[in-house]
Design a protein around this motif. Sequence first.
Motif, PDB file in Angstrom:
ATOM      1  N   GLY A  78       0.663  -1.290   0.060  1.00  0.00           N
ATOM      2  CA  GLY A  78       0.028   0.078   0.158  1.00  0.00           C
ATOM      3  C   GLY A  78       0.919   1.200   0.138  1.00  0.00           C
ATOM      4  N   LEU A  79       0.458   2.001  -1.172  1.00  0.00           N
ATOM      5  CA  LEU A  79       1.375   3.317  -0.929  1.00  0.00           C
ATOM      6  C   LEU A  79       0.348   4.530  -1.808  1.00  0.00           C
ATOM      7  CD1 LEU A  79       4.491   2.068  -2.906  1.00  0.00           C
ATOM      8  CD2 LEU A  79       4.526   2.913  -0.642  1.00  0.00           C
ATOM      9  N   GLY A  80       0.534   5.624  -1.078  1.00  0.00           N
ATOM     10  CA  GLY A  80      -0.265   6.743  -1.512  1.00  0.00           C
ATOM     11  C   GLY A  80       0.620   7.514  -2.541  1.00  0.00           C
ATOM     12  N   ILE A  81       0.068   8.112  -3.408  1.00  0.00           N
ATOM     13  CA  ILE A  81       1.002   9.165  -4.401  1.00  0.00           C
ATOM     14  C   ILE A  81       0.074  10.500  -4.253  1.00  0.00           C
ATOM     15  CG2 ILE A  81       1.719   9.446  -6.729  1.00  0.00           C
ATOM     16  CD1 ILE A  81       2.096   6.727  -7.272  1.00  0.00           C
ATOM     17  N   SER A  82       0.886  11.290  -3.901  1.00  0.00           N
ATOM     18  CA  SER A  82       0.205  12.828  -3.891  1.00  0.00           C
ATOM     19  C   SER A  82       0.888  13.554  -5.019  1.00  0.00           C
ATOM     20  CB  SER A  82       0.463  13.606  -2.554  1.00  0.00           C
ATOM     21  OG  SER A  82      -0.343  12.683  -1.721  1.00  0.00           O
ATOM     22  N   VAL A  83       0.310  14.049  -6.172  1.00  0.00           N
ATOM     23  CA  VAL A  83       0.835  14.816  -7.247  1.00  0.00           C
ATOM     24  C   VAL A  83       0.875  16.387  -6.393  1.00  0.00           C
ATOM     25  CG1 VAL A  83       0.608  15.753  -9.511  1.00  0.00           C
ATOM     26  CG2 VAL A  83      -0.057  13.272  -8.952  1.00  0.00           C
ATOM     27  N   LEU A  84       2.148  16.826  -6.165  1.00  0.00           N
ATOM     28  CA  LEU A  84       2.224  17.825  -5.562  1.00  0.00           C
ATOM     29  C   LEU A  84       1.594  19.198  -6.456  1.00  0.00           C
ATOM     30  CD1 LEU A  84       5.574  17.534  -3.614  1.00  0.00           C
ATOM     31  CD2 LEU A  84       2.971  16.847  -3.130  1.00  0.00           C
ATOM     32  N   ALA A  85       1.053  20.178  -5.559  1.00  0.00           N
ATOM     33  CA  ALA A  85       0.563  21.278  -6.267  1.00  0.00           C
ATOM     34  C   ALA A  85       1.690  22.631  -6.327  1.00  0.00           C
ATOM     35  CB  ALA A  85      -0.642  21.893  -5.681  1.00  0.00           C
ATOM     36  N   GLU A  86       1.454  23.280  -7.030  1.00  0.00           N
ATOM     37  CA  GLU A  86       2.209  24.535  -7.337  1.00  0.00           C
ATOM     38  C   GLU A  86       2.655  25.315  -6.143  1.00  0.00           C
ATOM     39  OE1 GLU A  86       0.672  27.345 -10.299  1.00  0.00           O
ATOM     40  OE2 GLU A  86      -1.160  27.810  -8.974  1.00  0.00           O
ATOM     41  N   GLY A  87       1.969  25.356  -5.110  1.00  0.00           N
ATOM     42  CA  GLY A  87       2.382  26.070  -3.826  1.00  0.00           C
ATOM     43  C   GLY A  87       3.208  25.122  -2.832  1.00  0.00           C
ATOM     44  N   GLN A  88       3.347  23.929  -3.281  1.00  0.00           N
ATOM     45  CA  GLN A  88       4.085  22.742  -2.361  1.00  0.00           C
ATOM     46  C   GLN A  88       5.456  22.779  -2.765  1.00  0.00           C
ATOM     47  OE1 GLN A  88       0.986  19.850  -2.958  1.00  0.00           O
ATOM     48  NE2 GLN A  88       0.517  20.228  -1.018  1.00  0.00           N
ATOM     49  N   ALA A  89       6.307  23.679  -3.114  1.00  0.00           N
ATOM     50  CA  ALA A  89       7.720  23.318  -3.407  1.00  0.00           C
ATOM     51  C   ALA A  89       8.530  23.062  -2.195  1.00  0.00           C
ATOM     52  CB  ALA A  89       8.199  24.556  -4.343  1.00  0.00           C
ATOM     53  N   LEU A 157       3.031  21.293  -9.402  1.00  0.00           N
ATOM     54  CA  LEU A 157       4.019  21.405  -9.322  1.00  0.00           C
ATOM     55  C   LEU A 157       5.116  20.952 -10.555  1.00  0.00           C
ATOM     56  CD1 LEU A 157       6.169  23.206  -7.534  1.00  0.00           C
ATOM     57  CD2 LEU A 157       6.423  21.023  -6.292  1.00  0.00           C
ATOM     58  N   ILE A 158       5.819  21.645 -11.056  1.00  0.00           N
ATOM     59  CA  ILE A 158       6.631  21.144 -12.082  1.00  0.00           C
ATOM     60  C   ILE A 158       8.194  21.467 -11.699  1.00  0.00           C
ATOM     61  CG2 ILE A 158       7.378  21.357 -14.646  1.00  0.00           C
ATOM     62  CD1 ILE A 158       4.467  20.832 -14.235  1.00  0.00           C
ATOM     63  N   PHE A 159       8.826  20.291 -12.086  1.00  0.00           N
ATOM     64  CA  PHE A 159      10.545  20.400 -11.856  1.00  0.00           C
ATOM     65  C   PHE A 159      10.974  20.485 -13.104  1.00  0.00           C
ATOM     66  CE2 PHE A 159      14.658  18.669 -10.387  1.00  0.00           C
ATOM     67  CZ  PHE A 159      14.703  19.700  -9.464  1.00  0.00           C
ATOM     68  N   HIS A 160      12.026  21.557 -13.564  1.00  0.00           N
ATOM     69  CA  HIS A 160      12.426  21.705 -14.654  1.00  0.00           C
ATOM     70  C   HIS A 160      13.907  22.401 -14.682  1.00  0.00           C
ATOM     71  CE1 HIS A 160      12.981  23.885 -18.780  1.00  0.00           C
ATOM     72  NE2 HIS A 160      12.922  22.966 -18.802  1.00  0.00           N
ATOM     73  N   ASN A 161      14.940  22.026 -14.935  1.00  0.00           N
ATOM     74  CA  ASN A 161      16.282  22.545 -14.956  1.00  0.00           C
ATOM     75  C   ASN A 161      16.710  22.826 -13.488  1.00  0.00           C
ATOM     76  OD1 ASN A 161      17.008  22.783 -17.889  1.00  0.00           O
ATOM     77  ND2 ASN A 161      16.013  24.860 -17.983  1.00  0.00           N
ATOM     78  N   SER A 162      16.286  21.758 -12.827  1.00  0.00           N
ATOM     79  CA  SER A 162      16.842  21.755 -11.499  1.00  0.00           C
ATOM     80  C   SER A 162      16.072  22.991 -10.388  1.00  0.00           C
ATOM     81  CB  SER A 162      18.293  21.989 -11.007  1.00  0.00           C
ATOM     82  OG  SER A 162      18.918  20.680 -11.664  1.00  0.00           O
ATOM     83  N   ARG A 163      14.802  23.266 -10.993  1.00  0.00           N
ATOM     84  CA  ARG A 163      13.947  24.518 -10.206  1.00  0.00           C
ATOM     85  C   ARG A 163      12.682  23.972 -10.032  1.00  0.00           C
ATOM     86  NH1 ARG A 163      18.123  27.903 -12.369  1.00  0.00           N
ATOM     87  NH2 ARG A 163      19.060  29.091 -10.534  1.00  0.00           N
ATOM     88  N   PHE A 164      12.034  24.565  -9.215  1.00  0.00           N
ATOM     89  CA  PHE A 164      10.276  24.278  -9.172  1.00  0.00           C
ATOM     90  C   PHE A 164      10.001  25.340 -10.130  1.00  0.00           C
ATOM     91  CE2 PHE A 164      11.609  21.961  -5.347  1.00  0.00           C
ATOM     92  CZ  PHE A 164      11.054  20.808  -5.508  1.00  0.00           C
ATOM     93  N   HIS A 165       8.687  25.032 -10.818  1.00  0.00           N
ATOM     94  CA  HIS A 165       8.065  26.028 -11.506  1.00  0.00           C
ATOM     95  C   HIS A 165       6.619  25.591 -11.149  1.00  0.00           C
ATOM     96  CE1 HIS A 165      11.432  27.156 -14.039  1.00  0.00           C
ATOM     97  NE2 HIS A 165      11.982  25.984 -13.919  1.00  0.00           N
ATOM     98  N   SER A 166       5.827  26.797 -11.708  1.00  0.00           N
ATOM     99  CA  SER A 166       4.365  26.575 -11.658  1.00  0.00           C
ATOM    100  C   SER A 166       4.047  26.280 -13.193  1.00  0.00           C
ATOM    101  CB  SER A 166       3.594  27.599 -11.282  1.00  0.00           C
ATOM    102  OG  SER A 166       3.616  28.799 -11.823  1.00  0.00           O
ATOM    103  N   ILE A 167       2.814  26.410 -13.534  1.00  0.00           N
ATOM    104  CA  ILE A 167       2.814  25.917 -15.075  1.00  0.00           C
ATOM    105  C   ILE A 167       2.955  27.311 -15.793  1.00  0.00           C
ATOM    106  CG2 ILE A 167       0.958  25.804 -16.859  1.00  0.00           C
ATOM    107  CD1 ILE A 167       0.408  23.257 -15.478  1.00  0.00           C
ATOM    108  N   LEU A 168       2.633  28.553 -14.980  1.00  0.00           N
ATOM    109  CA  LEU A 168       2.843  29.893 -15.741  1.00  0.00           C
ATOM    110  C   LEU A 168       3.984  30.602 -15.346  1.00  0.00           C
ATOM    111  CD1 LEU A 168      -0.799  31.174 -15.313  1.00  0.00           C
ATOM    112  CD2 LEU A 168       0.326  29.974 -17.361  1.00  0.00           C
TER     113      LEU A 168
END
Length: 174
Positions: A78-89, A157-168
């Motif tokens: 049993g494992l839970g996966i939470s896809v993190l939101a843009e405010g959760q860096a 939440l998005i991870f790109h170029n070793s940094r967190f981003h929001s979609i915008l």
Amino acid sequence: MTAFSMIRSGDAAHDMSRLRKLYGRYPTGVAAICALRDGQPVGIVATSFIPVSMEPALVSICVQHTSTTWPRLSREYGLGISVLAEGQAQLSRQLAAKNVDRFTGLAWFAGDSSAVFLAGAAAWLDCRISTSIAAGDHDVVLMEVIGAADDETVAPLIFHNSRFHSILAEIPPR
């Protein structure tokens, strides 16, 4: 056409930092994989979360062989996966930290199984481990989705170029 120098993995001059930077050019989502173990929440962060199949419903993550937390998480299904939101860096950084109580101050809840989910995420998946395949310095772990929910009002939440981003917009590093 832009000139480039190909990175060759078999070469003695193989440059791991260049390869890591190249891999980082691919934007990914950020997911927390969490469960109750011995009555306590345990979790890791993965930027390698990928939906795999609709029928059966499967997702995957990749976990480094050097992880000291994964053996505790993977000993039960049993494992839970939470896809993190843009405010959760910051939450992501906290769950990735070493030698700390990763859940101090975090709002979380447990499902009917031993899965743990983080409040405020963009999506939640209740999973069980289906298969684990050794692949280089990682294991590719396929998980069957038992249940799922999402919050369409929250961007991931998005991870790109070793940094967190929001979609915008980029979230500044700490």
